[in-house]
Structures are given as C-alpha cells and as structure tokens.
Design a protein around this motif. Sequence first.
Motif: not given
Length: 128
Positions: A97-105
């Motif tokens: 799970i990656h989270v950053g700059d308003g994105w959840l990936v």
Amino acid sequence: FEGSDASFDRMGVLSLNLCGQHVVFSGGERINYLACSDVLKPSDGLCWITPGVGELMTRYVGGDLIYGLEKKRPSAWDLYTGERIWQASSTCMANKIHVGDGWLVFSSFSGNIRCYKWKKSYSSPAKP
C-alpha cells in the motif's frame, strides 16, 4: 495487555503499525479483527477493536486514517474509533500500500496496480 481480555498470543497478530502513540494491529488466521492500543496508557488495554472484519493488511502513514485491504477490498478506517470511513466497491490483489499526494495505490508483485484519488483530507471527530 496485562489485565485485559486480549493477548497477542490468543489473537494471532498478522500486522502491526505504529501510529504515533497508538499501535494498530490486525489478524486473520484464527480471529479476524482490527484493534488499537494506546502505548502511553497500556493499563487501559485496547482503545477499540472491530471484530469479524475479515483478513486484513494495513498501513499507517500519518494523519487520522489507517489504510488497508479488508477481504481484498481497499479500505480506510478512523484511527481513533476503528470505524470504516471508506471502502472500494471492487476487490484487488495487493501486497503493498502506497499513500502520497492525495493518492492511495495498491500494488502486487505480479504488476497489478489499483489507484484511488483521495479528494479531501480527513479529520477524525474523535481526535483528542
């Protein structure tokens, strides 16, 4: 967890996340749950526990949300209450799970990627 009904041994912890002064942990082999404990107040036991939510993978990156997969569906929970705030309508296979700059990936070793735009910041109404 001395003096409480919970123990890591009995609960079958699969993942641990340090969230500021809280530890959020989840399980899915023997008992399915998402739970939180305040490390500054260990004698209080669990802050909250959400049983029966299915196998979980979680990630904390700051703020008032815990992100993860619940029964293979991308989800977000309130750090202070354990309440599910959001859940995707479809499942995905992921191990990161990656989270950053308003994105959840959500991504997997096989190359599958699911991206979700987080449109506004979340502030927990239960935040002290």
